[in-house]
Enzyme design. Structure first.
Site, PDB file in Angstrom:
ATOM      1  N   HIS A  68     -10.256  20.193 -11.315  1.00 13.84           N
ATOM      2  CA  HIS A  68     -10.500  21.160 -12.395  1.00 13.84           C
ATOM      3  C   HIS A  68     -10.763  20.411 -13.715  1.00 13.84           C
ATOM      4  O   HIS A  68      -9.960  20.494 -14.648  1.00 13.84           O
ATOM      5  CB  HIS A  68      -9.251  22.042 -12.499  1.00 13.84           C
ATOM      6  CG  HIS A  68      -9.360  23.265 -13.343  1.00 13.84           C
ATOM      7  ND1 HIS A  68      -9.664  23.248 -14.675  1.00 13.84           N
ATOM      8  CD2 HIS A  68      -9.153  24.569 -13.039  1.00 13.84           C
ATOM      9  CE1 HIS A  68      -9.653  24.472 -15.149  1.00 13.84           C
ATOM     10  NE2 HIS A  68      -9.353  25.294 -14.186  1.00 13.84           N
ATOM     11  N   GLU A  75     -15.923  22.219 -12.522  1.00  8.34           N
ATOM     12  CA  GLU A  75     -14.921  21.917 -11.500  1.00  8.34           C
ATOM     13  C   GLU A  75     -15.570  21.687 -10.133  1.00  8.34           C
ATOM     14  O   GLU A  75     -16.433  22.469  -9.720  1.00  8.34           O
ATOM     15  CB  GLU A  75     -13.915  23.064 -11.438  1.00  8.34           C
ATOM     16  CG  GLU A  75     -13.248  23.310 -12.798  1.00  8.34           C
ATOM     17  CD  GLU A  75     -12.635  24.684 -12.934  1.00  8.34           C
ATOM     18  OE1 GLU A  75     -12.721  25.276 -14.017  1.00  8.34           O
ATOM     19  OE2 GLU A  75     -12.065  25.164 -11.940  1.00  8.34           O
TER      20      GLU A  75
HETATM   21  O1  TA6 Z   1     -11.182  27.496 -13.362  1.00 10.29           O
HETATM   22  C1  TA6 Z   1     -11.212  28.571 -14.262  1.00 10.29           C
HETATM   23  C2  TA6 Z   1      -9.863  29.278 -14.216  1.00 10.29           C
HETATM   24  O2  TA6 Z   1      -9.610  29.830 -12.952  1.00 10.29           O
HETATM   25  C3  TA6 Z   1      -9.845  30.309 -15.329  1.00 10.29           C
HETATM   26  O3  TA6 Z   1      -9.853  31.624 -14.808  1.00 10.29           O
HETATM   27  C4  TA6 Z   1      -8.573  29.971 -16.112  1.00 10.29           C
HETATM   28  O4  TA6 Z   1      -7.475  30.697 -15.626  1.00 10.29           O
HETATM   29  C5  TA6 Z   1      -8.474  28.466 -15.851  1.00 10.29           C
HETATM   30  O5  TA6 Z   1      -8.805  28.338 -14.480  1.00 10.29           O
HETATM   31  C6  TA6 Z   1      -7.165  27.828 -16.242  1.00 10.29           C
HETATM   32  O6  TA6 Z   1      -6.164  28.173 -15.350  1.00 10.29           O
HETATM   33  P1  TA6 Z   1      -4.672  27.623 -15.666  1.00 10.29           P
HETATM   34  O7  TA6 Z   1      -3.812  28.150 -14.548  1.00 10.29           O
HETATM   35  O8  TA6 Z   1      -4.750  26.127 -15.675  1.00 10.29           O
HETATM   36  O9  TA6 Z   1      -4.327  28.164 -17.030  1.00 10.29           O
END
Ligand code: TA6
Length: 298
Positions: free
Chosen positions: A163, A267
């Site tokens: 991510h 990601e």
């Molecule tokens: O990858 C995008 C996502 O799924 C967004 O929807 C947002 O929630 C982000 O990940 C961050 O997630 P986190 O659990 O690290 O706050």
């Protein structure tokens, strides 16, 4: 320096690694070499910095990140595993799985002929064994290998995502190419399938997209910083693009209200219909390779 950091520094001293402890007692490995500098926390095997020689830092970190056991670090490269987003059935389960919340073991640190460094971390998340190789060099190479033991009685499914948070000059002036011809799932508001845009991605509002069946490389074009960041990959069929914009940033306690302008996530993943199912004895590797090129040198 704590006992753990001192032991690790002694054990890996020939690799030029230093270890320290950040707030919350999280152990951090710090590398500074001829081709790049990098940082990795054992908590979540979390790559928190990569800066190739002669370039600005490439990974973004929030100034308000937690550095605590049981909480994810905000920025860098969180490892989402064995699920992405909310757990399918358990509402109490942490978002993006468990791998980023547990302490990994540093198995090896090897100097590369180029002057870079290759770290290998490992952990277990039953029934899977995980190994994560990080190469801090002119390019940043991240490889997550998931193994299912041959003695496991049944096939097992998982999702994974590297991510990655990237630093950008201004989200309103950058664009992303590589996904023009891919349809996507728009997660902002009512989840909806959207057809391919046919053009570069630009950012004018909260953006949260899953591009299924996408194995292409992506390029972040950052004219203000006169650079491109190229994200190529293998073993990954999903690409996620995210910027929280104003309102969502304000709702996240570990994300500064004005930090959204300086970051974006691309990601490298296998999620949803691209999730991986391993037969007993099988393994899968998801790899992201990140490089920076100066526009001035084009
Ligand atoms: O990858 C995008 C996502 O799924 C967004 O929807 C947002 O929630 C982000 O990940 C961050 O997630 P986190 O659990 O690290 O706050």
């Amino acid at each position: 320096m704590s006992t753990k950091s001192a032991e690790l520094t002694t054990r890996f001293t020939n690799a030029g690694l230093q270890f320290d402890e950040q707030a919350g007692g999280l152990v951090r490995a710090v590398f500074s070499g001829a081709t790049a500098a990098g940082e990795l926390f054992l908590h979540g095997a979390h790559c928190a910095a990569w800066q190739p020689a002669g370039q600005r830092s490439v990974l973004w970190m929030s100034q308000l990140s937690y550095y605590e056991a049981g909480k994810p670090i905000r920025g860098g490269v969180p490892i989402c595993f064995p699920w992405f987003g909310a757990h399918a059935t358990d509402k109490a389960a942490p978002g993006h799985g468990l791998a980023r919340l547990q302490e990994w073991e540093l198995k090896s640190a090897q100097s590369l002929a180029s002057g870079g460094l290759r770290l290998v971390c490992a952990t277990e998340l039953a029934p899977f064994q995980l190994e994560y190789a990080v190469e801090f060099d002119k390019q940043l190479k991240l490889s997550l290998t998931t193994r299912l033991g041959a003695d496991h009685p049944t096939p097992q499914r998982f999702e994974d995502a590297l991510h990655t948070y990237f630093s950008v000059s201004d989200i309103k002036s950058v664009s992303i190419t590589g996904l023009e011809n891919r349809h996507y799932i728009d997660k902002v508001g009512q989840v909806a399938e959207r057809s391919a845009s046919g053009g570069a991605i630009v950012f004018t509002e909260e953006t949260d997209r899953i591009y299924p069946q996408s194995s292409e490389s992506c390029v972040i074009h950052d004219p203000d910083w006169q650079r491109q960041v190229i994200i190529s990959k293998s073993g990954s069929n999903s690409t996620i693009v995210w910027n929280p914009w104003i309102a969502k940033s304000a709702r996240m306690p570990d994300f500064g209200n004005d930090e959204w302008t300086g970051m974006l996530c691309i990601e490298t993943a296998n999620v949803g219909s691209d999730a991986i199912t391993l037969e007993p004895g099988q393994q899968h590797t998801t790899t992201a390779l990140i490089a920076v090129s100066d526009l001035t040198s084009q």
